[in-house]
Design a protein around this motif. Structure first.
Motif, mmCIF file in Angstrom:
data_model
loop_
_atom_site.group_PDB
_atom_site.id
_atom_site.type_symbol
_atom_site.label_atom_id
_atom_site.label_comp_id
_atom_site.label_asym_id
_atom_site.label_seq_id
_atom_site.Cartn_x
_atom_site.Cartn_y
_atom_site.Cartn_z
ATOM 1 N N TYR A 151 0.863 -1.191 0.000
ATOM 2 C CA TYR A 151 0.000 0.000 0.000
ATOM 3 C C TYR A 151 0.893 1.232 0.000
ATOM 4 O O TYR A 151 1.989 1.228 0.566
ATOM 5 C CB TYR A 151 -0.896 -0.015 1.240
ATOM 6 C CG TYR A 151 -1.820 1.179 1.361
ATOM 7 C CD1 TYR A 151 -3.024 1.224 0.664
ATOM 8 C CD2 TYR A 151 -1.487 2.269 2.166
ATOM 9 C CE1 TYR A 151 -3.881 2.322 0.775
ATOM 10 C CE2 TYR A 151 -2.335 3.364 2.281
ATOM 11 C CZ TYR A 151 -3.529 3.391 1.581
ATOM 12 O OH TYR A 151 -4.376 4.479 1.692
ATOM 13 N N GLU A 194 0.666 5.734 0.171
ATOM 14 C CA GLU A 194 -0.067 7.002 0.275
ATOM 15 C C GLU A 194 0.951 8.127 0.363
ATOM 16 O O GLU A 194 2.148 7.897 0.174
ATOM 17 C CB GLU A 194 -0.971 6.994 1.510
ATOM 18 C CG GLU A 194 -0.216 6.790 2.816
ATOM 19 C CD GLU A 194 -1.076 7.091 4.030
ATOM 20 O OE1 GLU A 194 -2.285 6.883 3.945
ATOM 21 O OE2 GLU A 194 -0.508 7.543 5.032
ATOM 22 N N PHE A 232 3.745 0.740 2.595
ATOM 23 C CA PHE A 232 3.530 -0.213 3.678
ATOM 24 C C PHE A 232 3.473 -1.628 3.125
ATOM 25 O O PHE A 232 3.033 -1.850 1.989
ATOM 26 C CB PHE A 232 2.219 0.084 4.418
ATOM 27 C CG PHE A 232 2.152 1.457 5.016
ATOM 28 C CD1 PHE A 232 2.449 1.670 6.353
ATOM 29 C CD2 PHE A 232 1.795 2.567 4.243
ATOM 30 C CE1 PHE A 232 2.390 2.938 6.910
ATOM 31 C CE2 PHE A 232 1.734 3.835 4.785
ATOM 32 C CZ PHE A 232 2.028 4.022 6.131
ATOM 33 N N ASP A 274 -2.474 1.474 5.442
ATOM 34 C CA ASP A 274 -1.496 2.306 6.123
ATOM 35 C C ASP A 274 -1.269 1.870 7.570
ATOM 36 O O ASP A 274 -0.518 2.520 8.313
ATOM 37 C CB ASP A 274 -1.896 3.779 6.065
ATOM 38 C CG ASP A 274 -3.234 4.068 6.724
ATOM 39 O OD1 ASP A 274 -3.929 3.104 7.121
ATOM 40 O OD2 ASP A 274 -3.594 5.248 6.843
ATOM 41 N N SER A 320 5.440 -0.231 7.911
ATOM 42 C CA SER A 320 5.832 0.821 6.979
ATOM 43 C C SER A 320 7.196 0.516 6.376
ATOM 44 O O SER A 320 8.075 -0.072 7.016
ATOM 45 C CB SER A 320 5.860 2.187 7.681
ATOM 46 O OG SER A 320 7.002 2.304 8.501
#
Length: 330
Positions: A86, A88, A93, A103, A107
């Motif tokens: 993922y 953003e 992540f 999220d 991370s």
């Protein structure tokens, strides 16, 4: 000491389930655990798979496993992850089974903190997840990588791309090529497989419109991830400087080098008979041709070069290995 942590997650409590990541993890473990001669390469690699609600991978467990991987001064610490990724505006992540929004996974910044601070001599991170190419990027400038000495990163796709499965599912496109590479397709002529050669194999195997692998490294020494049977013997390689006194030397041939000939040629007294010493040399030269170390000069094949009393010479690759032998590096 070589350590490997291999993670594959198919089961997610909230996110969409996947189907090939666990298969990929098992395939990678089988590929890296032993060298092709059966000797241990990464002894007892730790395998963590998320297959069901009863056997899932929590974020805290994933993070702790990564922390333990990078906790000591091993020769190589290898991390492989296959699962959801993922990204953003705050970063990327790796999603554990209990990730709900993406999220809330591990991370990539945390991953790099652990890898960059590790005392392991070589830290190799291989990620088959969407947007994995963001790993190692600076939080201040996305096009600048921040990786410490000894860190190598190989990812399935760029920061803005997804990672895909092979048609029919059951395995990732990237991992399928990764396993192929580490099982021998990316080996050099002495049988070593390096992160760079793996990347080259994967990159060349994917079309320009497919997902693009990402390779980032900060190393000062050669890193071999696995040893396989070389395509040519060490003795033959070391004999390059014997058969070719200089890298640009053209070795003259004649019919005495070639043991194969037609009945008419056998009956022709003008054609020299095979010489045992020369035929042994010629067999070595033919093995050089097979692995692109040498080539005939002004002849389509080595047979013609010998029977027509022409020559053979080293290719550019042959000259490279000649120089390594000459310097005592092989």
């Amino acid at each position: 000491m070589r350590k490997a942590l291999i993670v594959g997650i198919d089961h997610y409590e909230t996110l969409e389930n996947l189907s090939g990541c666990v298969n990929d993890a098992y395939a990678v473990r089988a590929a890296v655990e032993r060298n092709s001669d059966g000797t241990l390469n990464f002894p007892s690699p730790q395998l963590i798979v998320g297959t069901s609600a009863e056997r899932c991978v929590k974020k805290r467990d994933l993070k702790e496993a990564v922390r333990r991987l990078f906790a000591d001064d091993s020769e190589i610490a290898l991390l492989y992850f296959a699962g959801h990724g993922y990204i953003e505006d705050t970063g990327g992540f790796l999603c554990a089974s209990d990730s709900e929004t993406g999220d809330d996974g591990l991370s990539l910044a945390e991953l790099m903190t652990l890898a960059n601070a590790s005392k392991a001599r070589n830290k190799v991170i291989v990620l088959d997840s969407c947007h994995s190419g963001a790993v190692g990027n600076s939080s201040m400038a996305a096009d600048i990588a921040q990786i410490s000495d000894g860190v190598t990163i190989l990812t399935a796709s760029t920061a803005d791309q997804n990672s895909y499965e092979v048609p029919g599912g059951g395995a990732g496109v990237f991992t399928n090529l990764f396993v192929d590479a580490i099982n021998g397709a990316a080996a050099n002529l002495v049988g070593d497989i390096t992160p760079g050669s793996i990347y080259a194999h994967i990159d060349q195997s994917l079309g320009p419109w497919a997902q693009r692998p990402v390779f980032k490294t900060n190393v000062k020494t050669f890193v071999s991830l696995k040893k396989v049977d070389p395509p040519i013997s060490l003795g033959d390689l070391q004999a390059l400087t014997k058969h070719f006194p200089s890298p640009d030397h053209q070795l003259h041939l004649d019919p005495s080098f070639e043991p194969e000939r037609s009945p008419d040629q056998l009956a022709d007294p003008s054609i020299a008979a095979p010489d045992p010493a020369n035929t042994v040399t010629f067999a070595v030269l033919q093995r050089y041709v097979k692995v692109n170390l040498a080539r005939p000069v002004n002849a389509p094949h080595m047979w013609h070069a010998a029977m027509q009393s022409r020559s053979c010479e080293l290719t550019v690759l042959g000259q490279h290995y000649w120089a390594l032998v000459n310097k005592g590096l092989i």
